[in-house]
Scaffold this motif. Structure first.
Motif: not given
Length: 128
Positions: A33-35, A87
């Motif tokens: 996951l990327t914020t 996210k």
């Protein structure tokens, strides 16, 4: 003397660029996951998040509809951008609808805040 001036100018520009990357529009990666922190706009069926370096097309999902609903509550005009922190799963796979190179599927909405007025100006054409 001219060489010293140009070297100083180049170093100053380089240092300025390095410090600019620490602004509020940022991207953090944690596992899969990327914020992403950036400006969000949803208009005419398309959602986009813009950071200081990239633009992400937002894949259609229930989370996109939820984010748009939260953003609508604080926008004054349909074209206003709001600051978001989400996210999601970032991908660059082809999509028939989203033509941006980078795409994100929202997994979690962390924050939605109004964009400061000075950054939210739109060029208006005509009498509208």
């Amino acid at each position: 003397m001219k060489k010293l001036f140009f070297i100083t100018l180049i170093l100053t520009a380089f240092i300025s660029c390095k410090s600019e990357s620490k602004t509020e529009n940022t991207v953090y990666s944690d596992d899969e996951l990327t914020t992403i922190k950036g400006e969000f706009v949803y208009f005419d069926g398309a959602g986009v998040i813009q950071t200081h370096r990239k633009i992400y097309g937002v894949l259609d999902s229930e989370k996109l509809k939820e984010l748009n609903s939260k953003a609508d509550k604080i926008k004054t005009k349909p074209t206003d951008m709001v600051l978001v922190e989400i996210k999601g799963k970032v991908t660059d796979q082809k999509d028939d609808v989203i033509l941006w190179k980078n795409k994100v599927e929202i997994v979690e909405i962390l924050k939605v805040t109004p964009n400061p007025k000075e950054n939210n100006e739109v060029v208006k054409i005509g009498n509208e």
